[in-house]
Design a protein around this motif. Sequence first.
Motif, mmCIF file in Angstrom:
data_model
loop_
_atom_site.group_PDB
_atom_site.id
_atom_site.type_symbol
_atom_site.label_atom_id
_atom_site.label_comp_id
_atom_site.label_asym_id
_atom_site.label_seq_id
_atom_site.Cartn_x
_atom_site.Cartn_y
_atom_site.Cartn_z
ATOM 1 N N ASP A 130 0.799 -1.234 0.000
ATOM 2 C CA ASP A 130 0.000 0.000 0.000
ATOM 3 C C ASP A 130 0.830 1.282 0.000
ATOM 4 O O ASP A 130 0.340 2.342 -0.387
ATOM 5 N N ILE A 133 3.498 2.147 -4.194
ATOM 6 C CA ILE A 133 2.923 1.238 -5.183
ATOM 7 C C ILE A 133 2.978 1.796 -6.593
ATOM 8 O O ILE A 133 3.578 1.205 -7.494
ATOM 9 N N GLY A 176 -5.512 -1.282 -1.006
ATOM 10 C CA GLY A 176 -5.077 0.071 -0.696
ATOM 11 C C GLY A 176 -4.516 0.147 0.701
ATOM 12 O O GLY A 176 -3.896 -0.810 1.181
ATOM 13 N N SER A 443 -3.843 4.434 -2.250
ATOM 14 C CA SER A 443 -2.556 4.086 -1.661
ATOM 15 C C SER A 443 -2.272 5.081 -0.552
ATOM 16 O O SER A 443 -3.073 5.974 -0.279
#
Length: 509
Positions: A130, A133, A176, A443
């Motif tokens: 997360d 990324i 996420g 993210s």
Amino acid sequence: MAASVSAAAKASAAFAHKELAAAAPAPAQHRAGSGRRSNPCRVRAVASPARAPRAPASTGSVKSAMTMTEKILARASERAGLEPGENVWVDVDVLMTHDVCGPGTIGIFKKEFGEDAKVWDREKVVIIPDHYIFTSDERANRNVDILRDFCMEQNINYFYDIKDLSNFKANPDYKGVCHVALAQEGHCRPGEVLLGTDSHTCNAGAFGQFATGIGNTDAGFVLGTGKALLKVPPTIRFVLDGEMPPYLLAKDLILQIIGEISVSGATYKSMEFVGSTVESLNMEERMTLCNMVIEAGGKNGVVPADETTFKYLEGKTSVDYEPVYSDAQARFFSDYRFDVSKLEPVVAKPHSPDNRVLARECKDVKIDRVYIGSCTGGKTEDFLAAAKVFLASGKKVKVPTFLVPATQKVWMDLYSLPVPGSGGKTCSQIFEEAGCDTPASPSCGACLGGPRDTYARMNEPMELPGQDGTQGGADLSGIPVHGGCLGPDGLRHRPQGLPHVTTLKPQSS
């Protein structure tokens, strides 16, 4: 809704004890996993003494009244009672790690337990990429590759992978931000112990469980044994009562608390949130409260589980759980009481979360950039609140405004949920009309900085001429601000306690 601990959970605990039993001189058949390196001295040093089985504290008689945190740790350590300051070995229900700390944790696990060692329970390990990324940085991408290889090797069930970085929606497993994803995917349950390699793991305390961050070394040990050595923290109780005004969010409440006790006011203490206001909060707002206890130095934050908790968990988990609650006679380190109906929106000014001021006192402060996101402020509830502000203003933003949903679910909510009072408009429509950036891929984004190509990261000094020719852009005058950092203005002070806050002295021993 609450259920007793499942047979599988008991079997897992028994397996963990069998693992540690190999530390003492014992027949060879008690050693589990041929791939684990043989080093009796190393394992013996961390094994807890053998003890006769005991009934969990929540189902048997207790020696003395306990707080929620003490009860959870007592049950996880198979003790009838615990007191603050005791060191105990606890059975871990869930271990979470991500792409920043995961590779280090895996490296320590393999070094100490052997290249071919197996994790203690593949169903209790949750790995969530997360942080770094959506980047072309090779080292950041390598970290995710390391996680993927390890999860394939260990057959980890809960690995939320991402392979196509060009379109996060093409990755159904990707979620996420780990703390929000843990809740949405049903890994947070009342009465359990959840540890993670991230300081904001305390977010999960909103579900009435013990949740805290640990380092890579401790996490590597948990991977191999399912156990962790923890010191029982004393508990500070925060009683929040009164009807919450519509212009407040949980972020205002926790910033008010941190401003009151300072960033070190709860050092290695549990922060328990109770009261009619807390009971009225939805789960996302409760998460905000618990998420930021680390900013006060807290070991963990916790909210008693109730019908709101149980309803949120419906359909998210099939694991039995049993909530616990503080006893009426439990001893707290101190009590703080707040009349929430009298609170105002507050802001944390640079450069500390406890540099608390009223938002209206910042009306002349110019801001250069706006960032809405992170594990604390990137949930659906946070974006709905922001959309209502934009809707009420009816104006275009004057500065770059970045939107980073915490998870795929939050991203979808921005495009599907109508904002109350908007005539059916969604958050995304309102943000577009206001001139905000398009919601980014879910993210941690720029919250932790990351590689130079991280979305919304500022890599160079920035100067923006304001409307009046001064540096800075937007004027906060007349716009309610729900927490966050503003400035800089060169000031650093902490206001004294406000009239509506009552601080009770610690109880004598």
